[in-house]
Design a protein around this motif. Structure first.
Motif, PDB file in Angstrom:
ATOM      1  N   ARG A   1      50.417  23.664  13.622  1.00 29.37           N
ATOM      2  CA  ARG A   1      49.658  24.391  14.650  1.00 29.37           C
ATOM      3  C   ARG A   1      48.456  23.585  15.119  1.00 29.37           C
ATOM      4  NH1 ARG A   1      50.670  28.729  11.085  1.00 29.37           N
ATOM      5  NH2 ARG A   1      48.545  28.602  10.264  1.00 29.37           N
ATOM      6  N   GLU A   2      47.768  22.932  14.179  1.00 28.56           N
ATOM      7  CA  GLU A   2      46.614  22.121  14.544  1.00 28.56           C
ATOM      8  C   GLU A   2      47.016  20.961  15.454  1.00 28.56           C
ATOM      9  OE1 GLU A   2      44.685  20.851  11.010  1.00 28.56           O
ATOM     10  OE2 GLU A   2      43.914  22.846  10.498  1.00 28.56           O
ATOM     11  N   HIS A   3      48.150  20.342  15.137  1.00 28.92           N
ATOM     12  CA  HIS A   3      48.610  19.235  15.978  1.00 28.92           C
ATOM     13  C   HIS A   3      48.955  19.721  17.380  1.00 28.92           C
ATOM     14  CE1 HIS A   3      49.911  16.992  12.079  1.00 28.92           C
ATOM     15  NE2 HIS A   3      48.636  16.855  12.335  1.00 28.92           N
ATOM     16  N   ASP A   4      49.577  20.898  17.474  1.00 31.40           N
ATOM     17  CA  ASP A   4      49.891  21.458  18.792  1.00 31.40           C
ATOM     18  C   ASP A   4      48.619  21.744  19.577  1.00 31.40           C
ATOM     19  OD1 ASP A   4      52.575  21.328  18.230  1.00 31.40           O
ATOM     20  OD2 ASP A   4      52.743  23.428  17.595  1.00 31.40           O
ATOM     21  N   LEU A   5      47.625  22.301  18.901  1.00 35.70           N
ATOM     22  CA  LEU A   5      46.358  22.590  19.572  1.00 35.70           C
ATOM     23  C   LEU A   5      45.654  21.308  19.996  1.00 35.70           C
ATOM     24  CD1 LEU A   5      45.012  25.499  17.315  1.00 35.70           C
ATOM     25  CD2 LEU A   5      45.711  25.657  19.710  1.00 35.70           C
ATOM     26  N   ARG A   6      45.767  20.267  19.151  1.00 31.66           N
ATOM     27  CA  ARG A   6      45.124  19.002  19.502  1.00 31.66           C
ATOM     28  C   ARG A   6      45.773  18.395  20.734  1.00 31.66           C
ATOM     29  NH1 ARG A   6      45.956  14.835  15.123  1.00 31.66           N
ATOM     30  NH2 ARG A   6      44.696  16.276  13.880  1.00 31.66           N
ATOM     31  N   ARG A   7      47.103  18.466  20.816  1.00 31.59           N
ATOM     32  CA  ARG A   7      47.788  17.935  21.994  1.00 31.59           C
ATOM     33  C   ARG A   7      47.437  18.748  23.238  1.00 31.59           C
ATOM     34  NH1 ARG A   7      51.911  16.693  18.101  1.00 31.59           N
ATOM     35  NH2 ARG A   7      52.734  18.818  18.196  1.00 31.59           N
TER      36      ARG A   7
ATOM     37  N   MET B   1      44.217  19.151  28.302  1.00 32.58           N
ATOM     38  CA  MET B   1      43.168  19.811  29.070  1.00 32.58           C
ATOM     39  C   MET B   1      42.021  18.859  29.382  1.00 32.58           C
ATOM     40  SD  MET B   1      43.098  23.496  27.102  1.00 32.58           S
ATOM     41  CE  MET B   1      41.705  24.080  28.070  1.00 32.58           C
ATOM     42  N   VAL B   2      41.670  18.038  28.394  1.00 32.71           N
ATOM     43  CA  VAL B   2      40.597  17.056  28.614  1.00 32.71           C
ATOM     44  C   VAL B   2      40.993  16.069  29.708  1.00 32.71           C
ATOM     45  CG1 VAL B   2      39.390  15.095  27.573  1.00 32.71           C
ATOM     46  CG2 VAL B   2      39.575  17.242  26.319  1.00 32.71           C
ATOM     47  N   LYS B   3      42.236  15.590  29.649  1.00 35.33           N
ATOM     48  CA  LYS B   3      42.673  14.623  30.654  1.00 35.33           C
ATOM     49  C   LYS B   3      42.714  15.242  32.043  1.00 35.33           C
ATOM     50  CE  LYS B   3      45.234  11.445  27.695  1.00 35.33           C
ATOM     51  NZ  LYS B   3      46.536  10.827  27.380  1.00 35.33           N
ATOM     52  N   VAL B   4      43.166  16.504  32.136  1.00 36.64           N
ATOM     53  CA  VAL B   4      43.176  17.177  33.433  1.00 36.64           C
ATOM     54  C   VAL B   4      41.765  17.303  33.975  1.00 36.64           C
ATOM     55  CG1 VAL B   4      43.574  19.410  34.564  1.00 36.64           C
ATOM     56  CG2 VAL B   4      45.326  18.439  33.078  1.00 36.64           C
TER      57      VAL B   4
ATOM     58  N   THR C   1      52.785  12.155  14.255  1.00 43.71           N
ATOM     59  CA  THR C   1      52.755  13.035  15.431  1.00 43.71           C
ATOM     60  C   THR C   1      52.924  12.287  16.744  1.00 43.71           C
ATOM     61  OG1 THR C   1      50.337  12.907  15.739  1.00 43.71           O
ATOM     62  CG2 THR C   1      51.173  14.546  14.181  1.00 43.71           C
ATOM     63  N   VAL C   2      52.774  10.952  16.754  1.00 45.35           N
ATOM     64  CA  VAL C   2      52.814  10.220  18.028  1.00 45.35           C
ATOM     65  C   VAL C   2      53.872   9.139  18.089  1.00 45.35           C
ATOM     66  CG1 VAL C   2      50.355  10.625  18.396  1.00 45.35           C
ATOM     67  CG2 VAL C   2      51.072   8.489  17.326  1.00 45.35           C
ATOM     68  N   ALA C   3      54.375   8.670  16.950  1.00 46.25           N
ATOM     69  CA  ALA C   3      55.233   7.487  16.926  1.00 46.25           C
ATOM     70  C   ALA C   3      56.619   7.763  17.488  1.00 46.25           C
ATOM     71  CB  ALA C   3      55.355   6.952  15.504  1.00 46.25           C
ATOM     72  N   ASP C   4      57.270   6.684  17.961  1.00 39.92           N
ATOM     73  CA  ASP C   4      58.671   6.776  18.358  1.00 39.92           C
ATOM     74  C   ASP C   4      59.508   5.916  17.418  1.00 39.92           C
ATOM     75  OD1 ASP C   4      58.475   4.081  19.183  1.00 39.92           O
ATOM     76  OD2 ASP C   4      57.829   4.690  21.188  1.00 39.92           O
ATOM     77  N   ALA C   5      60.814   5.953  17.606  1.00 41.15           N
ATOM     78  CA  ALA C   5      61.718   5.275  16.672  1.00 41.15           C
ATOM     79  C   ALA C   5      61.668   3.760  16.793  1.00 41.15           C
ATOM     80  CB  ALA C   5      63.151   5.767  16.901  1.00 41.15           C
TER      81      ALA C   5
ATOM     82  N   ASP D   1      34.364  13.605  10.126  1.00 36.04           N
ATOM     83  CA  ASP D   1      34.967  14.859  10.560  1.00 36.04           C
ATOM     84  C   ASP D   1      36.438  14.523  10.778  1.00 36.04           C
ATOM     85  OD1 ASP D   1      36.027  16.965  11.955  1.00 36.04           O
ATOM     86  OD2 ASP D   1      34.649  16.857  13.640  1.00 36.04           O
ATOM     87  N   GLN D   2      37.317  15.074   9.951  1.00 34.62           N
ATOM     88  CA  GLN D   2      38.720  14.643   9.941  1.00 34.62           C
ATOM     89  C   GLN D   2      39.391  14.839  11.293  1.00 34.62           C
ATOM     90  OE1 GLN D   2      40.880  15.462   6.381  1.00 34.62           O
ATOM     91  NE2 GLN D   2      42.841  15.565   7.404  1.00 34.62           N
ATOM     92  N   GLU D   3      39.095  15.937  11.998  1.00 31.31           N
ATOM     93  CA  GLU D   3      39.728  16.173  13.288  1.00 31.31           C
ATOM     94  C   GLU D   3      39.308  15.113  14.306  1.00 31.31           C
ATOM     95  OE1 GLU D   3      42.148  18.282  14.479  1.00 31.31           O
ATOM     96  OE2 GLU D   3      42.405  18.459  12.326  1.00 31.31           O
ATOM     97  N   SER D   4      38.032  14.743  14.277  1.00 27.33           N
ATOM     98  CA  SER D   4      37.549  13.717  15.205  1.00 27.33           C
ATOM     99  C   SER D   4      38.188  12.370  14.900  1.00 27.33           C
ATOM    100  CB  SER D   4      36.015  13.606  15.126  1.00 27.33           C
ATOM    101  OG  SER D   4      35.402  14.810  15.514  1.00 27.33           O
TER     102      SER D   4
END
Length: 450
Positions: free
Chosen positions: A244-250, A255-258, A331-335, A350-353
């Protein structure tokens, strides 16, 4: 050996009929346990004067099992069969018999000698309510409970994640399913507790196992004199929360980029409007327009400030670079790309930062075609390097400008946000290598803790 029969517990893969025939049944009662996972239950609930272990039981070393037994039942005589006495570690108090034959005279003599001593105070009596309570806690709790000795070796494990003897006698550095850097980091954390450097450990970890995200808490285990004799740990599966945290972070990232893209476009339009306003001569008409444009410009600045500010910052806690890097990478890597860890360090953050910073640095590398991303340490922080193409920009600091990008369709705000997050932590983020086949970002002024 007169009087009531003395009880011997034999833990072996097969029935030990030959051993039973070596003793007078009125003098010695032999109980055979073929499931090593129940050895602690049997020793707690039963009454035994000696434990016999074969060299391997259920594929596990009998010597390793003996480590756990001797820490929890310190005065219980233990005989290990089929092991050369010369290879038994000095700190393991057991009798070893080289003969693998349970019915051999050497084994019978070793057991007889053990039974001639004083009866063990714990294993040789019925359990107290406290002992059965703690055993039930280890057996029934769905979380991972465990105890380790003063060398950080597993003594006992609950059944939440593993079986009680799966890792007995091993430190985390010796557990094969753990990544090397994870085992090393866990061991160093535990030695800090055992040496009295800290009074507890509370960390979130990425394990790349059945329960990928866990929270681990460890505290000292004190003996009757108040001295540290080991540690007790609890590990809980927090995968659902972390997902859930990863989904919220994405979502937050989008939102930040927009917000930043919108602000960037508004500023461009404001510059055009200001340019045309300067050509008008009627101050009575231009003054209110200029005032309105200034208010819009101020609103744009506020949007940028609010969107890039780290809100609800958590308390800074010790974080291992390798653990955090592997979690974010997942959470970000590809194959087509791989993460390599070149050195590890514990630092306050701060771990989230810190996660957000690594996320943008990883994404930048992957977006530019890197096949390998390397995370390592420096004397004052850490770095993230990749084997992507050379960054051709002068001066190098331009890569952190809002809206700067060399990829069509990219917003150009990833590194800008990464630098903002770093500065919010009191760190510095810089591009230190932009040569062909090597791109490296350094994060400095980090509070390293070994």
């Amino acid at each position: 050996m007169g009087g009531d029969p003395k009880s011997v517990l034999v833990v072996a893969d097969d029935e030990a009929a030959e051993l039973e025939s070596g003793f007078d049944e009125e003098a010695v009662a032999v109980t055979v346990l073929t499931d090593r996972r129940n050895v602690f239950d049997e020793l707690t609930h039963g009454v035994y004067q000696c434990l016999v272990l074969t060299a391997t039981v259920g594929g596990q070393s009998g010597t390793d099992i003996a480590y756990g037994v001797t820490k929890l039942f310190p005065d219980l005589p233990v005989v290990v069969v089929g092991v050369d006495p010369a290879v038994v570690p000095d700190d393991l108090d057991v009798r070893a018999v080289a003969s693998p034959d349970l019915g051999s005279q050497a084994v019978v003599d070793a057991i007889g000698t053990s039974l001639d001593g004083d009866a063990p105070s714990v294993a040789g009596r019925s359990p107290s309510p406290m002992e059965t309570l703690l055993l039930s806690l280890f057996n029934e709790m769905p979380d991972h409970l465990y105890a380790k000795d003063d060398q950080a070796r597993h003594v006992l494990m609950g059944r939440g994640f593993n079986e009680p003897t799966d890792r007995v006698g091993l430190t985390d550095r010796e557990v094969s399913e753990l990544a090397d850097e994870h085992g090393e980091a866990a061991y160093r954390d535990e030695m800090d507790i055992l040496e009295g450097e800290v009074d507890r450990i509370d960390v979130e970890e990425f394990l790349d196992l059945a329960a990928p995200y866990v929270r681990t808490r460890k505290v000292p285990w004190y003996d009757a004199d108040g001295e540290i004799q080991g540690l007790v740990g609890l590990t809980q599966d927090i995968t659902a929360r972390k997902t859930r945290e990863h989904d919220l972070r994405r979502q937050h990232e989008r939102m930040v980029k927009v917000a930043l893209v919108s602000a960037h476009e508004l500023r461009n339009e404001l510059q055009i409007a200001h340019g045309r306003l300067e050509r008008l001569d009627d101050d009575t008409q231009t003054a209110p327009i200029e005032e309105s444009l200034s208010r819009i410009s101020s609103l744009v600045d506020t949007v940028v400030q609010l969107s890039t500010r780290e809100s609800d910052r958590q308390e800074q806690t010790p974080v291992w670079l390798s653990r955090l890097s592997r979690e974010v990478w997942e959470t970000v890597a590809d194959a087509h790309a791989a993460l390599e860890i070149d050195g590890d360090a514990r630092f306050l953050a701060d771990q989230e930062s810190a996660s957000l910073l690594l996320q943008f640095l990883f994404q930048n590398a992957l977006e530019h075609g890197a096949s390998t991303v390397t995370v390592g340490t420096t004397s004052t922080g850490f770095y993230v390097a990749n084997d992507g193409p050379e960054i051709e920009v002068s001066p190098p600091e331009r890569v952190f400008d809002a809206g700067y990008t060399t990829i069509e369709g990219n917003t150009g705000f990833g590194l800008y946000i990464a630098k903002s997050v770093a500065e919010d932590q009191g760190w510095t983020l810089s591009l230190t290598d932009a040569t062909a086949g090597s791109v490296r970002f350094d994060v400095e002024n980090v509070d390293l803790h070994g």
